[in-house]
Design a protein around this motif. Structure first.
Motif, mmCIF file in Angstrom:
data_model
loop_
_atom_site.group_PDB
_atom_site.id
_atom_site.type_symbol
_atom_site.label_atom_id
_atom_site.label_comp_id
_atom_site.label_asym_id
_atom_site.label_seq_id
_atom_site.Cartn_x
_atom_site.Cartn_y
_atom_site.Cartn_z
ATOM 1 N N ARG A 202 0.907 -1.155 0.000
ATOM 2 C CA ARG A 202 0.000 0.000 0.000
ATOM 3 C C ARG A 202 0.943 1.201 0.000
ATOM 4 N NH1 ARG A 202 -2.548 -3.719 -1.064
ATOM 5 N NH2 ARG A 202 -4.522 -4.462 -0.180
ATOM 6 N N LEU A 206 -1.175 7.403 4.128
ATOM 7 C CA LEU A 206 -2.412 8.123 4.413
ATOM 8 C C LEU A 206 -2.472 8.344 5.917
ATOM 9 C CD1 LEU A 206 -5.066 6.313 2.165
ATOM 10 C CD2 LEU A 206 -4.222 8.649 1.900
ATOM 11 N N GLN A 208 -3.657 8.902 9.604
ATOM 12 C CA GLN A 208 -4.845 8.497 10.343
ATOM 13 C C GLN A 208 -5.179 9.422 11.516
ATOM 14 O OE1 GLN A 208 -4.672 4.440 11.883
ATOM 15 N NE2 GLN A 208 -6.845 4.182 11.452
ATOM 16 N N ASP A 250 -8.892 10.421 -1.667
ATOM 17 C CA ASP A 250 -9.956 9.415 -1.786
ATOM 18 C C ASP A 250 -9.589 8.362 -2.821
ATOM 19 O OD1 ASP A 250 -12.543 8.559 -0.897
ATOM 20 O OD2 ASP A 250 -13.378 9.238 -2.804
ATOM 21 N N ASN A 253 -7.060 5.972 -1.393
ATOM 22 C CA ASN A 253 -7.723 5.055 -0.467
ATOM 23 C C ASN A 253 -8.573 4.029 -1.206
ATOM 24 O OD1 ASN A 253 -8.401 4.395 2.364
ATOM 25 N ND2 ASN A 253 -10.462 5.058 1.791
ATOM 26 N N ASP A 254 -9.398 4.482 -2.145
ATOM 27 C CA ASP A 254 -10.316 3.584 -2.846
ATOM 28 C C ASP A 254 -9.582 2.532 -3.670
ATOM 29 O OD1 ASP A 254 -12.470 4.846 -1.767
ATOM 30 O OD2 ASP A 254 -13.020 5.983 -3.566
ATOM 31 N N ARG A 260 -2.813 3.375 5.717
ATOM 32 C CA ARG A 260 -3.454 4.309 6.639
ATOM 33 C C ARG A 260 -2.952 4.022 8.051
ATOM 34 N NH1 ARG A 260 -9.853 4.741 7.721
ATOM 35 N NH2 ARG A 260 -9.844 6.658 8.989
ATOM 36 N N LEU A 429 -12.026 8.502 4.597
ATOM 37 C CA LEU A 429 -11.161 7.344 4.416
ATOM 38 C C LEU A 429 -11.818 6.067 4.943
ATOM 39 C CD1 LEU A 429 -7.711 8.956 5.342
ATOM 40 C CD2 LEU A 429 -8.710 8.618 3.073
#
Length: 454
Positions: A202, A206, A208, A250, A253-254, A260, A429
């Motif tokens: 990943r 991102l 958190q 977004d 994340n998607d 994250r 998220l």
């Protein structure tokens, strides 16, 4: 770790490039001819004595920077032998507000997060006159965040340019050349390419933690020349710029392209060490991680300027920062000005802060000076960073710093906005909100609960 010193994110007419040009034309130093003194009793004036004397109390947070500043006092006293500096480690966030309100034992100078300066301006000296000789040579973004109404209330300390840190070894092994990344679309393509070779990856960080996520959001916004508050303190979240940034996050994340995690939490460190997380768009102070927290991949990491939002756009934005403020109830705040003037604008002072010292033998490499003559790419104050493969981080950071657009002052409600925008970003998220919903919902909540109640 630098966050504990600077974590909470400038009125200047010219952009950073224009200011750098000014620096080149004034290489012999600023014009220090005294400006006309203001008649406003809230505007600080420098001491007029040839050899000023007295005692000052300076508050700093306990930690590495406290020791760095402590070690500059001897050099300051070579210039001002009759000024005694009482340097005190204090929990500033817990103690400052009550101290200023009660007016009891008020210090002469305080190290303060940029995002908190606007909250205390009623208690602080306007520094417009003493800063006037240096203002043209201060990074526009730092001057702006210390500006409120018609005054300047903080002496800019550090500049914290956003950089893209990347695991060069892991990316090279997967056949991905990070140096070809120029835009955020390129970053997405590089992350997709890496994930094809490393399915467990990943690749992009991102954030958190709501506060840090909002701080990073402001870094991205600064690149686009905007911020949550404009020069008048009005909210401007509902804009194409913020929609673009939130859509990017977004998408990361998607598509499953993001790790994250909270900044340098155990989970975050684990994913950095195992090669699953290889891109970290963050402030310069992430350099602490490969130096202290990533033993398995130390030496594999590199730094480059942030991607641009569009070709030819700014390649950096500010993320966090701190300044020095002078309370009006301090007994000798004019003498404290001389201490900070020495640290920030005198070569002996800023060399002692960022150059090799007892705490940082190779120099303080988690920020760069906001005073542009001190941030000369050709005259590094700290050395190459072994944990970044011997990279010249000074050159990367100062070049990035020169691209940071000017911004608006940080409004008094910025910290409170985390309860709405920072949290709504996390809900996005989580999959509960779309980018447009984050904007509309947070705009209404910030306006109603924070701005309208001021």
């Amino acid at each position: 770790m630098h966050l504990t010193r600077t974590a909470t994110v400038r009125t200047a007419a010219a952009g950073a490039a224009a200011v750098l040009a000014t620096v080149a034309l004034t290489a012999c130093g600023p014009d220090i001819s005294a400006p006309a003194e203001s008649s406003d009793p809230n505007v600080l004036q420098a001491p007029s004595e040839e050899s000023p004397s007295g005692e000052i109390t300076i508050w700093d947070r306990e930690g590495d920077l406290f020791t760095v500043f402590e070690n500059t006092i001897a050099a300051f006293n070579e210039k001002y032998p009759d000024i005694t500096v009482n340097h005190v480690a204090v929990d500033i966030d817990a103690k400052l507000q009550n101290t200023l309100i009660t007016g009891t034992d008020v210090p002469d100078g305080v190290f303060l997060d940029d995002a908190r300066v606007s909250s205390f301006t009623d208690f602080l000296w306007d520094l417009s006159d003493v800063l006037e000789p240096y203002a043209a040579d201060i990074a526009p973004q730092k001057l702006a965040v210390n500006t409120a109404a018609d005054g300047i209330y903080g002496i800019p300390f550090d500049l914290d340019p956003g950089l893209l840190y990347y695991n060069e070894a892991a990316l090279t092994a997967a056949g991905v050349d990070a140096t070809q990344i120029e835009t955020y679309d390129d970053l997405l393509d590089a992350a997709r390419a890496y994930q094809e070779k490393v399915p467990s990856a990943r690749p992009i960080h991102l954030e958190q933690a709501p506060f840090l996520a909002q701080l990073q959001l402001e870094m991205y916004a600064n690149q686009l020349g905007t911020s949550l508050g404009d020069e008048a303190g009005e909210l401007r979240l509902d804009s194409p710029e913020y929609e673009r940034i939130l859509t990017f996050l977004d998408t990361v994340n998607d598509e499953g392209l993001g790790t994250r995690a909270e900044y340098l939490s155990p989970t975050d460190i684990g994913e950095l060490e195992n090669g699953n997380q290889v891109f970290y768009p963050w402030a310069i102070w992430f350099s602490f991680a490969p130096q202290q927290l990533l033993p398995e991949t130390s030496g594999d990491w590199r730094a480059m300027e942030l991607p641009a939002w569009e070709a030819g756009g700014a390649r950096s934005g500010a993320m966090g920062g701190s300044s020095f403020v002078l309370p009006k109830d301090g007994e000798n705040s004019d003498l404290a000005w001389l201490f900070y003037e020495f640290l920030m604008f005198d070569e002996a002072g800023y060399s002692a802060v960022w150059g090799p010292n007892e705490v940082y033998p190779n120099g303080l490499n988690t920020s760069i000076p906001s005073y542009l003559p001190a941030a000369d790419p050709a005259s590094p104050l700290f050395g190459e960073v072994e944990a970044l493969g011997g990279q010249d981080l000074w050159e990367v950071a100062t070049s990035a710093g020169a691209e940071i657009p000017a911004a608006g002052p940080i409004p008094t409600w910025w910290g409170g906005a985390v309860d709405y925008l920072g949290n709504d970003l996390q809900r996005m998220l989580d999959g509960d909100l779309e980018p447009a919903e984050v904007i509309s919902q947070s705009t209404e909540q910030i306006q109603t609960n924070l701005i309208d109640r001021q």
